[in-house]
Scaffold this active site. Structure first.
Site, PDB file in Angstrom:
ATOM      1  N   TYR A 177       0.839  -1.202   0.000  1.00  0.00           N
ATOM      2  CA  TYR A 177       0.000   0.000   0.000  1.00  0.00           C
ATOM      3  C   TYR A 177       0.876   1.255   0.000  1.00  0.00           C
ATOM      4  O   TYR A 177       0.729   2.115  -0.877  1.00  0.00           O
ATOM      5  CB  TYR A 177      -0.897  -0.037   1.235  1.00  0.00           C
ATOM      6  N   LYS A 185       1.384   3.622  -3.258  1.00  0.00           N
ATOM      7  CA  LYS A 185       0.893   5.011  -3.263  1.00  0.00           C
ATOM      8  C   LYS A 185       2.043   5.986  -3.509  1.00  0.00           C
ATOM      9  O   LYS A 185       1.854   7.030  -4.134  1.00  0.00           O
ATOM     10  CB  LYS A 185       0.226   5.325  -1.917  1.00  0.00           C
ATOM     11  N   ARG A 245      -3.738   8.623  16.244  1.00  0.00           N
ATOM     12  CA  ARG A 245      -4.227   8.922  14.902  1.00  0.00           C
ATOM     13  C   ARG A 245      -5.072  10.195  15.018  1.00  0.00           C
ATOM     14  O   ARG A 245      -5.531  10.567  16.103  1.00  0.00           O
ATOM     15  CB  ARG A 245      -5.117   7.797  14.346  1.00  0.00           C
ATOM     16  N   ARG A 284       3.453   4.849  14.971  1.00  0.00           N
ATOM     17  CA  ARG A 284       3.201   5.174  16.382  1.00  0.00           C
ATOM     18  C   ARG A 284       2.397   6.456  16.556  1.00  0.00           C
ATOM     19  O   ARG A 284       1.676   6.624  17.507  1.00  0.00           O
ATOM     20  CB  ARG A 284       4.529   5.303  17.134  1.00  0.00           C
ATOM     21  N   ARG A 342       0.464   9.965  14.335  1.00  0.00           N
ATOM     22  CA  ARG A 342       0.097  10.555  13.045  1.00  0.00           C
ATOM     23  C   ARG A 342      -0.782  11.775  13.277  1.00  0.00           C
ATOM     24  O   ARG A 342      -1.813  11.691  13.943  1.00  0.00           O
ATOM     25  CB  ARG A 342      -0.627   9.525  12.197  1.00  0.00           C
TER      26      ARG A 342
HETATM   27  P1  NAD Z   1     -12.715   1.673   0.130  1.00  0.00           P
HETATM   28  O1  NAD Z   1     -12.028   0.355   0.208  1.00  0.00           O
HETATM   29  O2  NAD Z   1     -14.049   1.824   0.794  1.00  0.00           O
HETATM   30  O3  NAD Z   1     -12.876   2.156  -1.373  1.00  0.00           O
HETATM   31  C1  NAD Z   1     -11.990   1.801  -2.405  1.00  0.00           C
HETATM   32  C2  NAD Z   1     -12.798   1.474  -3.645  1.00  0.00           C
HETATM   33  O4  NAD Z   1     -11.907   1.146  -4.711  1.00  0.00           O
HETATM   34  C3  NAD Z   1     -13.719   0.267  -3.448  1.00  0.00           C
HETATM   35  O5  NAD Z   1     -15.001   0.564  -3.933  1.00  0.00           O
HETATM   36  C4  NAD Z   1     -13.047  -0.829  -4.269  1.00  0.00           C
HETATM   37  O6  NAD Z   1     -13.957  -1.800  -4.738  1.00  0.00           O
HETATM   38  C5  NAD Z   1     -12.402  -0.020  -5.372  1.00  0.00           C
HETATM   39  N1  NAD Z   1     -11.251  -0.692  -6.008  1.00  0.00           N
HETATM   40  C6  NAD Z   1     -10.224  -1.327  -5.400  1.00  0.00           C
HETATM   41  N2  NAD Z   1      -9.360  -1.804  -6.312  1.00  0.00           N
HETATM   42  C7  NAD Z   1      -9.858  -1.463  -7.547  1.00  0.00           C
HETATM   43  C8  NAD Z   1      -9.442  -1.675  -8.871  1.00  0.00           C
HETATM   44  N3  NAD Z   1      -8.312  -2.334  -9.152  1.00  0.00           N
HETATM   45  N4  NAD Z   1     -10.210  -1.177  -9.885  1.00  0.00           N
HETATM   46  C9  NAD Z   1     -11.364  -0.511  -9.622  1.00  0.00           C
HETATM   47  N5  NAD Z   1     -11.823  -0.282  -8.376  1.00  0.00           N
HETATM   48  C10 NAD Z   1     -11.066  -0.751  -7.350  1.00  0.00           C
HETATM   49  O7  NAD Z   1     -11.674   2.740   0.723  1.00  0.00           O
HETATM   50  P2  NAD Z   1     -11.868   4.304   1.011  1.00  0.00           P
HETATM   51  O8  NAD Z   1     -11.640   4.518   2.434  1.00  0.00           O
HETATM   52  O9  NAD Z   1     -13.100   4.801   0.372  1.00  0.00           O
HETATM   53  O10 NAD Z   1     -10.612   4.896   0.237  1.00  0.00           O
HETATM   54  C11 NAD Z   1     -10.721   5.547  -1.021  1.00  0.00           C
HETATM   55  C12 NAD Z   1      -9.365   6.068  -1.445  1.00  0.00           C
HETATM   56  O11 NAD Z   1      -8.879   7.002  -0.483  1.00  0.00           O
HETATM   57  C13 NAD Z   1      -8.307   4.974  -1.578  1.00  0.00           C
HETATM   58  O12 NAD Z   1      -7.490   5.253  -2.681  1.00  0.00           O
HETATM   59  C14 NAD Z   1      -7.522   5.110  -0.301  1.00  0.00           C
HETATM   60  O13 NAD Z   1      -6.195   4.661  -0.449  1.00  0.00           O
HETATM   61  C15 NAD Z   1      -7.591   6.607  -0.044  1.00  0.00           C
HETATM   62  N6  NAD Z   1      -7.423   6.905   1.386  1.00  0.00           N
HETATM   63  C16 NAD Z   1      -8.431   6.666   2.283  1.00  0.00           C
HETATM   64  C17 NAD Z   1      -8.219   6.917   3.629  1.00  0.00           C
HETATM   65  C18 NAD Z   1      -9.298   6.682   4.658  1.00  0.00           C
HETATM   66  O14 NAD Z   1      -9.037   6.854   5.845  1.00  0.00           O
HETATM   67  N7  NAD Z   1     -10.506   6.319   4.289  1.00  0.00           N
HETATM   68  C19 NAD Z   1      -6.987   7.416   4.064  1.00  0.00           C
HETATM   69  C20 NAD Z   1      -5.983   7.625   3.127  1.00  0.00           C
HETATM   70  C21 NAD Z   1      -6.214   7.379   1.786  1.00  0.00           C
HETATM   71  N1  UDP Z   2      -6.368  -0.630  15.688  1.00  0.00           N
HETATM   72  C1  UDP Z   2      -6.752  -1.158  16.913  1.00  0.00           C
HETATM   73  N2  UDP Z   2      -7.799  -2.038  16.934  1.00  0.00           N
HETATM   74  C2  UDP Z   2      -8.493  -2.388  15.821  1.00  0.00           C
HETATM   75  C3  UDP Z   2      -8.105  -1.836  14.578  1.00  0.00           C
HETATM   76  C4  UDP Z   2      -7.037  -0.972  14.555  1.00  0.00           C
HETATM   77  O1  UDP Z   2      -6.162  -0.848  17.961  1.00  0.00           O
HETATM   78  O2  UDP Z   2      -9.433  -3.194  15.950  1.00  0.00           O
HETATM   79  C5  UDP Z   2      -5.250   0.340  15.664  1.00  0.00           C
HETATM   80  C6  UDP Z   2      -4.167   0.031  14.633  1.00  0.00           C
HETATM   81  O3  UDP Z   2      -3.201  -0.845  15.184  1.00  0.00           O
HETATM   82  C7  UDP Z   2      -3.611   1.413  14.361  1.00  0.00           C
HETATM   83  C8  UDP Z   2      -4.827   2.334  14.500  1.00  0.00           C
HETATM   84  O4  UDP Z   2      -5.781   1.598  15.279  1.00  0.00           O
HETATM   85  O5  UDP Z   2      -2.649   1.763  15.325  1.00  0.00           O
HETATM   86  C9  UDP Z   2      -5.457   2.753  13.183  1.00  0.00           C
HETATM   87  O6  UDP Z   2      -5.683   1.573  12.434  1.00  0.00           O
HETATM   88  P1  UDP Z   2      -6.445   1.582  11.027  1.00  0.00           P
HETATM   89  O7  UDP Z   2      -6.328   0.199  10.486  1.00  0.00           O
HETATM   90  O8  UDP Z   2      -7.785   2.170  11.185  1.00  0.00           O
HETATM   91  O9  UDP Z   2      -5.632   2.604  10.125  1.00  0.00           O
HETATM   92  P2  UDP Z   2      -4.077   2.875   9.836  1.00  0.00           P
HETATM   93  O10 UDP Z   2      -3.236   1.991  10.695  1.00  0.00           O
HETATM   94  O11 UDP Z   2      -3.924   2.581   8.395  1.00  0.00           O
HETATM   95  O12 UDP Z   2      -3.901   4.293  10.193  1.00  0.00           O
END
Ligand code: NAD
Ligand code: UDP
Ligand code: UDP
Length: 319
Positions: free
Chosen positions: A151, A155, A217, A281, A283
């Site tokens: 991931y 990205k 976070r 740790r 963010r």
């Molecule tokens: P999500 O998993 O709900 O949505 C992602 C969507 O992309 C899904 O509908 C999935 O089916 C589709 N998808 C996955 N692979 C695909 C492919 N190869 N072709 C076409 N469609 C595909 O996640 P989200 O939280 O809605 O995230 C959306 C975007 O925002 C992502 O790019 C994610 O990396 C980015 N993002 C989200 C967060 C967050 O906290 N939600 C944080 C940082 C970045």
């Molecule tokens: N986390 C947790 N319990 C859960 C899911 C996640 O304590 O059931 C913690 C995880 O280890 C991380 C934070 O919550 O430190 C955020 O996790 P998430 O998967 O939501 O997002 P990301 O790690 O990608 O920021």
């Protein structure tokens, strides 16, 4: 002729059936635009856009962005990619392909169409950060060979491709570094912390804290994020980003668990499970760029966004 950003546009949203993408589509349709939602439904669901069934300005296409796509649009939001660690680690090779091949295809499309394109990048490009709060000029501390790398590095490579298409081919790019976002339509078994804690609290099951819960976070409500994404897309051409989009108020994971328990009136116990490998740790976004260049800042504190999210999951679980 210069394009006007006041009029109706044909907008492609990849990953539009996902959590963030579906809220973005609601917003763009509300602004009067035509939207093409492209999604392979890996983590997304047609349920997320079911309320728009038969909407005259929405089209849905089941398609994987790893393959070329020939359509005619004015603007592209590239949101396709699983975002939860559980899902992106399920098929890590496909995760990297989605970020890298997906970016190449969508940038090729943008180049041919001379369309603006926005990339949903992530705070994960900073890895386990040694600069706090994170500013956009920090290059990050990312393990290239760990379980989160598919991931994080996918990205990061997508960001590289965006800037090279910009420099080499003059594509108009916008790169948003999104920090942890939550809200209605997160998948209940998505594995992310906010959805996990709410579902566990509502079911009266133990709340699973990974590690001791001291990691932090900063949580952004999805409505705020969508406004930020659109503000970035509509900003002047020279604003390419990367721009941090997130809520700068930082919580420990244990504080989040306690707040969820209080708001749900749940008696669930807190239990500690092993911390996953390479879990950052701390963010917290520095959002000075978003404030000054986009005039954007989040409006919803956690205390306001959580109840709306809890309501969504409660309705889903009572069905
Ligand atoms: P999500 O998993 O709900 O949505 C992602 C969507 O992309 C899904 O509908 C999935 O089916 C589709 N998808 C996955 N692979 C695909 C492919 N190869 N072709 C076409 N469609 C595909 O996640 P989200 O939280 O809605 O995230 C959306 C975007 O925002 C992502 O790019 C994610 O990396 C980015 N993002 C989200 C967060 C967050 O906290 N939600 C944080 C940082 C970045
Ligand atoms: N986390 C947790 N319990 C859960 C899911 C996640 O304590 O059931 C913690 C995880 O280890 C991380 C934070 O919550 O430190 C955020 O996790 P998430 O998967 O939501 O997002 P990301 O790690 O990608 O920021
Ligand atoms: N591409 C696409 N739709 C388009 C134009 C291009 O999916 O409308 C894909 C195409 O398959 C190519 C990729 O985008 O593999 C990159 O396109 P680019 O023009 O940059 O590179 P090239 O075609 O020269 O490989």
């Amino acid at each position: 002729m210069a394009r006007s950003y006041d009029s109706t546009k044909r907008i492609l949203v990849t990953g539009g059936a996902g959590f963030v993408g579906s809220h973005l589509i609601d917003y763009l349709l509300g602004q009067g635009h035509d939207v093409l939602c492209v999604d392979n439904l890996f983590t997304g669901s047609k349920r997320n856009i079911a309320h728009l069934h038969n909407h005259p300005r929405l089209e849905f296409l089941r398609h994987d962005v790893c393959f070329p796509l020939y359509v005619e649009v004015d603007e592209i939001y590239n949101m396709a990619c699983p975002a939860s660690p559980v899902h992106y680690q399920y098929d890590p090779v496909q995760t990297t392909k989605t970020s890298v091949h997906g970016a190449i295809n969508m940038l090729g499309l943008a180049k041919r169409l001379k369309a603006r394109i926005l990339q949903a990048s992530t705070s994960e490009v900073y890895g386990d950060p040694s600069v706090h709060p994170q500013t956009e000029d920090y290059w990050g501390n990312v393990n290239p060979i760990g379980i989160r790398s598919c991931y994080d590095e996918g990205k990061r490579c997508a960001e590289t491709l965006f800037f090279d298409y910009h420099r080499q081919h003059g594509v108009e790019i916008k790169v948003a570094r999104i920090f942890n976002t939550y809200g209605p339509r997160m998948h209940p078994s998505d594995g992310r912390v906010v959805s996990n804690f709410i579902v566990q609290a509502l079911a009266g099951e133990p709340i699973t804290i990974y590690g001791n819960g001291a990691q932090t976070r900063s949580f952004c409500y999805v409505e705020d994020l969508v406004r930020g994404l659109v503000a970035l897309m509509e900003s002047p051409a020279e604003v390419t980003g990367p721009v941090n989009l997130g809520n700068p108020v930082e919580f420990t994971i244990r504080q989040l668990a306690e707040q969820v328990l209080e708001l749900t009136n749940s008696k669930s116990e807190l239990i500690e499970l092993p911390l996953p490998q390479d879990d950052p740790r701390q963010r917290q976004p520095n959002i000075t760029q978003a404030k000054t260049k986009l005039g954007w800042e989040p409006k919803f504190p956690l205390a306001q966004g959580l109840p709306a999210t809890i309501e969504y999951f409660a309705a889903l679980m009572n069905k």
